[in-house]
Design a protein around this motif. Structure first.
Motif, mmCIF file in Angstrom:
data_model
loop_
_atom_site.group_PDB
_atom_site.id
_atom_site.type_symbol
_atom_site.label_atom_id
_atom_site.label_comp_id
_atom_site.label_asym_id
_atom_site.label_seq_id
_atom_site.Cartn_x
_atom_site.Cartn_y
_atom_site.Cartn_z
ATOM 1 N N GLN A 2 0.824 -1.205 0.000
ATOM 2 C CA GLN A 2 0.000 0.000 0.000
ATOM 3 C C GLN A 2 0.859 1.257 0.000
ATOM 4 O O GLN A 2 1.960 1.280 0.549
ATOM 5 N N VAL A 7 -3.289 4.600 2.745
ATOM 6 C CA VAL A 7 -3.447 4.443 4.196
ATOM 7 C C VAL A 7 -3.776 5.744 4.922
ATOM 8 O O VAL A 7 -4.368 5.709 6.004
ATOM 9 N N ASP A 11 -10.295 8.396 8.181
ATOM 10 C CA ASP A 11 -10.531 7.469 9.291
ATOM 11 C C ASP A 11 -9.226 7.111 9.996
ATOM 12 O O ASP A 11 -9.170 7.013 11.233
ATOM 13 N N ALA A 12 -8.148 6.923 9.191
ATOM 14 C CA ALA A 12 -6.861 6.569 9.785
ATOM 15 C C ALA A 12 -6.303 7.727 10.598
ATOM 16 O O ALA A 12 -5.749 7.523 11.690
ATOM 17 N N MET A 15 -8.121 7.935 13.763
ATOM 18 C CA MET A 15 -7.672 6.856 14.638
ATOM 19 C C MET A 15 -6.405 7.261 15.381
ATOM 20 O O MET A 15 -6.273 7.025 16.599
ATOM 21 N N ALA A 38 -6.269 -5.412 16.216
ATOM 22 C CA ALA A 38 -6.729 -4.791 14.968
ATOM 23 C C ALA A 38 -6.224 -3.359 14.864
ATOM 24 O O ALA A 38 -5.822 -2.900 13.783
ATOM 25 N N LEU A 39 -6.235 -2.664 15.999
ATOM 26 C CA LEU A 39 -5.737 -1.284 15.995
ATOM 27 C C LEU A 39 -4.234 -1.269 15.711
ATOM 28 O O LEU A 39 -3.754 -0.464 14.900
ATOM 29 N N TYR A 41 -2.535 -3.447 14.070
ATOM 30 C CA TYR A 41 -2.327 -3.823 12.666
ATOM 31 C C TYR A 41 -2.511 -2.622 11.747
ATOM 32 O O TYR A 41 -1.731 -2.405 10.812
ATOM 33 N N ARG A 42 -3.532 -1.797 12.010
ATOM 34 C CA ARG A 42 -3.777 -0.614 11.169
ATOM 35 C C ARG A 42 -2.634 0.386 11.294
ATOM 36 O O ARG A 42 -2.239 1.009 10.306
ATOM 37 N N ARG A 44 0.453 -0.416 11.985
ATOM 38 C CA ARG A 44 1.577 -1.029 11.269
ATOM 39 C C ARG A 44 1.456 -0.772 9.759
ATOM 40 O O ARG A 44 2.449 -0.549 9.068
ATOM 41 N N GLN A 45 0.239 -0.848 9.242
ATOM 42 C CA GLN A 45 0.029 -0.600 7.821
ATOM 43 C C GLN A 45 0.470 0.815 7.436
ATOM 44 O O GLN A 45 1.090 1.025 6.388
ATOM 45 N N ILE A 46 0.127 1.781 8.280
ATOM 46 C CA ILE A 46 0.520 3.166 8.006
ATOM 47 C C ILE A 46 2.037 3.295 8.064
ATOM 48 O O ILE A 46 2.662 3.927 7.200
#
Length: 314
Positions: A2, A7, A11-12, A15, A38-39, A41-42, A44-46
């Protein structure tokens, strides 16, 4: 993999603000109704998309790295701009703003503001009202930075320094030096000298401007200072004898009349401050209907006087 555009969604960003407000991943997850994994993980994605670490994992707390702090600052700005775009689109479609933010200096009468809000809401408009408490140069700064649509209680000199800001007079406020009757300066001979005042603690209101040094009034070099967040808090502190300082007569008169405050003459004359209200934009045709309503109310001399003078309990 991504990209940053994938990302860095509203919403991100919201968060990340929630994590900062909660102080930990676990607390933020509870507030948002998510499981902590889950939080995490999000986040980490960023981090992977940006190729940076946003949080220091060596602490139990959600401690931001410098990169994370910068993203949080810019994210807050971006979310504000998104809200502003939505507001403008709504205004174009209906004539009513989706939200009108009003910055109010703490010298302004809160009961009168609540009465005006009550009258506004009786129209059942689609516009939400957001009130921001500000002090000193923070009141005009909220307007010029786009964080407010209308500012009430701006020093007239501040408003005139901005070419893209329109303003009108609200009135004039006289500031007098006052102390509690049990304060040492209450019985001191007049006029009080700067040297004598300097020996006693001053109560000052903190400037709410976010950047820069802000402004101060009536403080002497080397004087001990008790700093509070609002003019009401300053009044309360001086009623308790925690210090002296200049207060607007409109807020202090009832306490002066009952003897709970003593006005003292000083070597400096009492200050007379011209107060204004200000808004961005010029042509009435470009103004939303909510802003037009508020500006129409402020045309009333009775309303303007009440905003400066009616500091009674609601």
């Amino acid at each position: 993999m991504q990209t940053a555009r994938d990302v860095l969604t509203p919403d991100a960003l919201a968060m990340l603000q929630a994590i900062a407000s909660a102080g930990s991943f676990a607390a933020a997850a509870r507030d948002m109704g998510m499981v902590p994994s889950a939080l995490t993980y999000r986040v980490r994605q960023i981090e992977d998309a940006l190729d940076v670490l946003l949080y220091d994992r060596s602490s139990r707390q959600a401690k931001l790295t410098e990169a994370g702090a910068e993203l949080l600052r810019e994210g807050a700005r971006l979310l504000t701009e998104i809200d502003a775009v939505a507001n403008r689109v709504k205004r174009v479609a209906t004539g009513w703003e989706s939200q009108l933010t009003i910055a109010i200096d703490t010298i302004i009468s809160k009961p009168t503001m609540m009465e005006l809000c009550e009258s506004f809401f009786s129209l059942s408009p689609p516009t939400r009202i957001r009130l921001r408490d500000e002090t000193l140069s923070g009141t005009i700064a909220a307007l010029t930075s786009g964080q407010a649509d209308l500012s009430i209680g701006v020093a007239a000199a501040d408003a005139s320094n901005h070419t893209d800001v329109h303003s009108k007079p609200l009135g004039t406020s006289t500031f007098v030096y006052a102390v509690a009757p049990h304060h040492p300066l209450a019985s001191a001979p007049e006029p009080l000298s700067d040297a004598l005042i300097q020996q006693h603690r001053a109560v000052a209101v903190a400037d709410s401007i976010q950047r820069g040094g802000g402004m101060t009034f009536g403080l002497l070099g080397g004087q001990e200072v008790f700093t509070v967040a609002s003019m009401q808090a300053k009044l309360d502190a001086q009623l308790r004898g925690l210090g002296g300082g200049y207060l607007p007569r409109c807020m202090a008169d009832s306490y002066i009349d009952t003897g709970r405050l003593v006005v003292k003459k000083t070597e400096r004359p009492f200050r007379h401050v011209a107060i204004s209200y200000a808004w961005r934009g010029g042509k009435a045709a470009a103004q939303g209907r909510a802003l037009q309503w508020w500006l129409q109310q402020l045309e009333s001399p009775t309303t303007r006087a009440a905003l400066l003078e009616e500091h009674r309990s609601a």
